[in-house]
Motif scaffolding. Structure first.
Motif, PDB file in Angstrom:
ATOM      1  N   SER A 173       1.000  -1.578  -0.339  1.00 18.41           N
ATOM      2  CA  SER A 173      -0.077   0.174  -0.516  1.00 18.41           C
ATOM      3  C   SER A 173       1.125   1.567  -0.151  1.00 18.41           C
ATOM      4  O   SER A 173       1.237   1.733  -1.007  1.00 18.41           O
ATOM      5  CB  SER A 173      -0.845  -0.583   1.406  1.00 18.41           C
ATOM      6  OG  SER A 173      -1.683   1.097   1.099  1.00 18.41           O
ATOM      7  N   ARG A 174       1.540   2.319   1.090  1.00 20.28           N
ATOM      8  CA  ARG A 174       1.838   2.889   1.299  1.00 20.28           C
ATOM      9  C   ARG A 174       3.041   2.851   2.598  1.00 20.28           C
ATOM     10  O   ARG A 174       3.036   2.387   3.716  1.00 20.28           O
ATOM     11  CB  ARG A 174       0.589   4.203   1.354  1.00 20.28           C
ATOM     12  CG  ARG A 174       0.707   4.928   0.033  1.00 20.28           C
ATOM     13  CD  ARG A 174       1.680   5.044  -0.650  1.00 20.28           C
ATOM     14  NE  ARG A 174       0.709   5.723  -1.669  1.00 20.28           N
ATOM     15  CZ  ARG A 174       0.600   5.438  -2.217  1.00 20.28           C
ATOM     16  NH1 ARG A 174       1.134   4.039  -3.042  1.00 20.28           N
ATOM     17  NH2 ARG A 174       0.229   5.755  -3.916  1.00 20.28           N
ATOM     18  N   GLY A 175       4.536   3.190   2.806  1.00 19.47           N
ATOM     19  CA  GLY A 175       5.688   3.222   4.011  1.00 19.47           C
ATOM     20  C   GLY A 175       5.205   3.175   4.645  1.00 19.47           C
ATOM     21  O   GLY A 175       4.783   3.275   5.844  1.00 19.47           O
ATOM     22  N   GLU A 176       4.139   4.615   4.686  1.00 18.39           N
ATOM     23  CA  GLU A 176       4.397   5.316   5.839  1.00 18.39           C
ATOM     24  C   GLU A 176       3.460   4.321   6.802  1.00 18.39           C
ATOM     25  O   GLU A 176       3.247   5.141   8.335  1.00 18.39           O
ATOM     26  CB  GLU A 176       3.206   6.750   5.309  1.00 18.39           C
ATOM     27  CG  GLU A 176       4.786   7.572   4.242  1.00 18.39           C
ATOM     28  CD  GLU A 176       4.546   7.846   3.194  1.00 18.39           C
ATOM     29  OE1 GLU A 176       4.890   8.244   2.385  1.00 18.39           O
ATOM     30  OE2 GLU A 176       3.931   6.381   2.569  1.00 18.39           O
ATOM     31  N   VAL A 177       2.181   3.858   6.402  1.00 21.55           N
ATOM     32  CA  VAL A 177       1.136   3.472   6.899  1.00 21.55           C
ATOM     33  C   VAL A 177       2.015   2.491   8.282  1.00 21.55           C
ATOM     34  O   VAL A 177       1.583   2.373   9.633  1.00 21.55           O
ATOM     35  CB  VAL A 177       0.774   2.425   6.595  1.00 21.55           C
ATOM     36  CG1 VAL A 177      -0.065   1.587   7.078  1.00 21.55           C
ATOM     37  CG2 VAL A 177      -0.590   2.842   5.724  1.00 21.55           C
ATOM     38  N   ILE A 178       3.602   1.644   8.480  1.00 17.98           N
ATOM     39  CA  ILE A 178       4.188   0.844   9.151  1.00 17.98           C
ATOM     40  C   ILE A 178       5.286   1.753   9.485  1.00 17.98           C
ATOM     41  O   ILE A 178       5.875   2.398   8.303  1.00 17.98           O
ATOM     42  CB  ILE A 178       4.754   0.261   8.655  1.00 17.98           C
ATOM     43  CG1 ILE A 178       3.408  -1.067   7.904  1.00 17.98           C
ATOM     44  CG2 ILE A 178       5.080  -0.879   9.444  1.00 17.98           C
ATOM     45  CD1 ILE A 178       4.177  -1.892   7.226  1.00 17.98           C
ATOM     46  N   ASP A 179       5.724   1.966  11.323  1.00 15.75           N
ATOM     47  CA  ASP A 179       6.627   2.379  11.635  1.00 15.75           C
ATOM     48  C   ASP A 179       7.907   1.748  11.177  1.00 15.75           C
ATOM     49  O   ASP A 179       7.894   0.281  11.786  1.00 15.75           O
ATOM     50  CB  ASP A 179       6.531   2.579  12.795  1.00 15.75           C
ATOM     51  CG  ASP A 179       8.178   3.166  13.528  1.00 15.75           C
ATOM     52  OD1 ASP A 179       8.619   3.142  13.598  1.00 15.75           O
ATOM     53  OD2 ASP A 179       7.889   3.265  15.044  1.00 15.75           O
ATOM     54  N   GLU A 180       8.651   1.738  10.294  1.00 14.52           N
ATOM     55  CA  GLU A 180      10.091   1.059   9.784  1.00 14.52           C
ATOM     56  C   GLU A 180      10.363   0.671  10.686  1.00 14.52           C
ATOM     57  O   GLU A 180      11.230  -0.290  10.594  1.00 14.52           O
ATOM     58  CB  GLU A 180      10.402   1.608   8.493  1.00 14.52           C
ATOM     59  CG  GLU A 180      10.906   1.109   6.945  1.00 14.52           C
ATOM     60  CD  GLU A 180      11.615   1.443   5.912  1.00 14.52           C
ATOM     61  OE1 GLU A 180      12.375   2.078   5.686  1.00 14.52           O
ATOM     62  OE2 GLU A 180      10.143   2.031   5.138  1.00 14.52           O
ATOM     63  N   PRO A 181      11.351   1.759  11.320  1.00 14.85           N
ATOM     64  CA  PRO A 181      12.117   2.113  12.521  1.00 14.85           C
ATOM     65  C   PRO A 181      12.006   0.658  12.777  1.00 14.85           C
ATOM     66  O   PRO A 181      13.544  -0.476  14.055  1.00 14.85           O
ATOM     67  CB  PRO A 181      12.679   3.209  12.758  1.00 14.85           C
ATOM     68  CG  PRO A 181      12.012   3.853  11.939  1.00 14.85           C
ATOM     69  CD  PRO A 181      11.248   3.205  10.916  1.00 14.85           C
TER      70      PRO A 181
END
Length: 328
Positions: free
Chosen positions: A242-250
Motif C-alpha cells: 500500500s504505502r510505506g508510511e502506514v508502518i513504523d519502519e524503524p
C-alpha cells in the motif's frame, strides 16, 4: 476555460500509446527522460498549464500550489493514490484533482500474494543459493518454510485491493479476517467468509499474516506502530503493498532483526526510494521497488482514465474520478 486545445504538462514518462493519444487530443508537453521534475520545474509547469498530469513522485503541497497560475484548473493524477497532493489547498484555489482508482487492484493483489509466498516459502533465499552455486542437492531440512493454507490472514483495509487479496487468499485456503474503517455489507462479508474486527489490536494479535492494503492518510500514518507491531504473534509475517508510511519502519526493522516478527514482504517504504540498508541485509525480508501495480495493462488503463478525466473536464463536466473532500 481557454479556447482551443488545452495545455497539458505530463511530469513523467508514460507508456507510448498514452503519450501518443494525449498528443492527438491536447497541446501536451511530455517529459524527455524519466527523472522526476524538480520543485522549480513543477512550479513552472503549474504556472503555465491548464492541466497538470503528475504521479506520486511529485509532492504538490500548499506552498507549491500558491505558485500555480490562474490557468491551472485540474490536476489529473496518474495513479490511484493522492496523498502527495494537498487536495484541500487545491480545492480552495479552485483547482480540481482527479485520480485513477480501480485500475490496479488485481495487479496489486497478485503482488501481495507473490510477496506472501516469497516470505513464507523463503523463495529469495533459495534463488540466491542457486545463483551462488551453493545448491548441492536435496536436503529434508533445508530452507524449511511454512504453509499459507489454513492460516489466518488479517487484511488492513478492505477496499478494492483488500477484497482482491481476499479472493486470492481464499483460493489458497486461508481464513479471511479484516479491519476496515467501515464494516462491509453482510452479503459481501459472507462471500469472503470474512471475520470483521472492530479492534485492530485484537486482530493483529491473532493473525498469521497481516496484509496492509489501506491508503496513506493522516489517520493511517504509522497505524502499524511499534506497540501494534509488538502485538503480532510468534511466527507471523507482514506484507505491505500500500504505502510505506502506514508502518513504523524503524520499529519494524528492530522487530525483524530480533525475530519478534518472523518476516516481511515490502513493496513500499516510509521514505520512497530509500529502502534502508538494515532491511536490505535481513534474510527474512523480501523487498521490491514499488512495482505491485507495474503491469502494461494497468498502466494503459491508468492513462485512459487520465484522458477521460481531462476530456470530461474540458467538456464542462465533473471528471468521473474527481477527488472530493469526503475521500480525504
Amino acid at each position: 476555460m481557454p479556447s482551443g486545445r488545452l495545455s497539458v504538462v505530463v511530469t513523467r514518462r508514460l507508456p507510448e500509446p498514452v503519450e501518443t493519444r494525449m498528443k492527438e487530443l491536447f497541446d501536451v508537453t511530455l517529459r524527455d527522460d524519466d527523472t522526476p521534475m524538480s520543485r522549480d520545474e513543477l512550479a513552472k509547469a503549474m504556472a503555465e498549464a491548464d492541466i497538470l498530469v503528475p504521479t506520486l513522485t511529485d509532492t504538490i503541497d500548499a506552498n507549491l500550489l500558491a505558485r500555480a497560475g490562474e490557468r491551472l484548473k485540474l490536476i489529473a493524477n496518474f495513479g490511484a493514490g493522492f496523498d502527495h497532493i494537498d487536495v484541500a489547498s487545491a480545492l480552495q484555489r479552485g483547482i480540481l484533482v482527479s485520480n485513477t482508482p480501480g485500475v490496479s487492484a488485481d495487479d496489486t493483489a497478485d503482488m501481495t500474494m507473490a510477496l506472501m509466498m516469497s516470505v513464507t516459502r523463503r523463495i529469495p533465499e533459495g534463488l540466491q543459493q542457486i545463483k551462488d552455486g551453493g545448491f548441492s542437492g536435496f536436503s529434508p531440512t533445508a530452507l524449511l518454510g511454512t504453509r499459507v493454507s489454513g492460516k489466518r490472514l488479517g487484511i488492513l483495509g478492505m477496499g478494492r485491493v483488500g477484497q482482491a487479496v481476499a479472493r486470492r487468499a481464499r483460493a489458497f485456503g486461508m481464513q479471511i479476517h479484516y479491519h476496515n474503517r467501515r464494516r462491509l455489507r453482510e452479503e459481501t462479508e459472507a462471500a469472503f467468509e470474512a471475520t470483521y474486527w472492530e479492534s485492530l489490536d485484537q486482530m493483529v494479535a491473532r493473525m498469521d499474516v497481516i496484509s496492509v492494503n489501506c491508503p496513506h492518510t493522516p489517520s493511517t500514518f504509522h497505524l502499524m506502530n511499534a506497540r501494534r507491531l509488538k502485538l503480532m504473534k510468534d511466527g507471523a509475517v507482514i506484507i505491505n503493498t500500500s504505502r510505506g508510511e502506514v508502518i513504523d519502519e524503524p520499529a519494524l526493522t528492530r522487530l525483524l532483526k530480533s525475530g519478534d516478527i518472523s518476516g516481511a514482504g515490502l513493496d513500499v517504504f516510509e521514505h520512497e526510494g530509500e529502502a534502508n540498508s538494515e532491511l536490505r541485509n535481513l534474510n527474512n525480508v523480501v523487498l521490491l521497488p514499488h512495482m505491485a501495480s507495474a503491469t502494461l495493462e494497468g498502466r494503459l488503463e491508468m492513462g485512459e482514465k487520465v484522458i477521460i478525466n481531462i476530456k470530461t473536464f474540458a467538456d464542462g463536466h465533473r471528471p468521473p474520478d474527481q477527488v472530493v473532500p469526503s475521500m480525504l
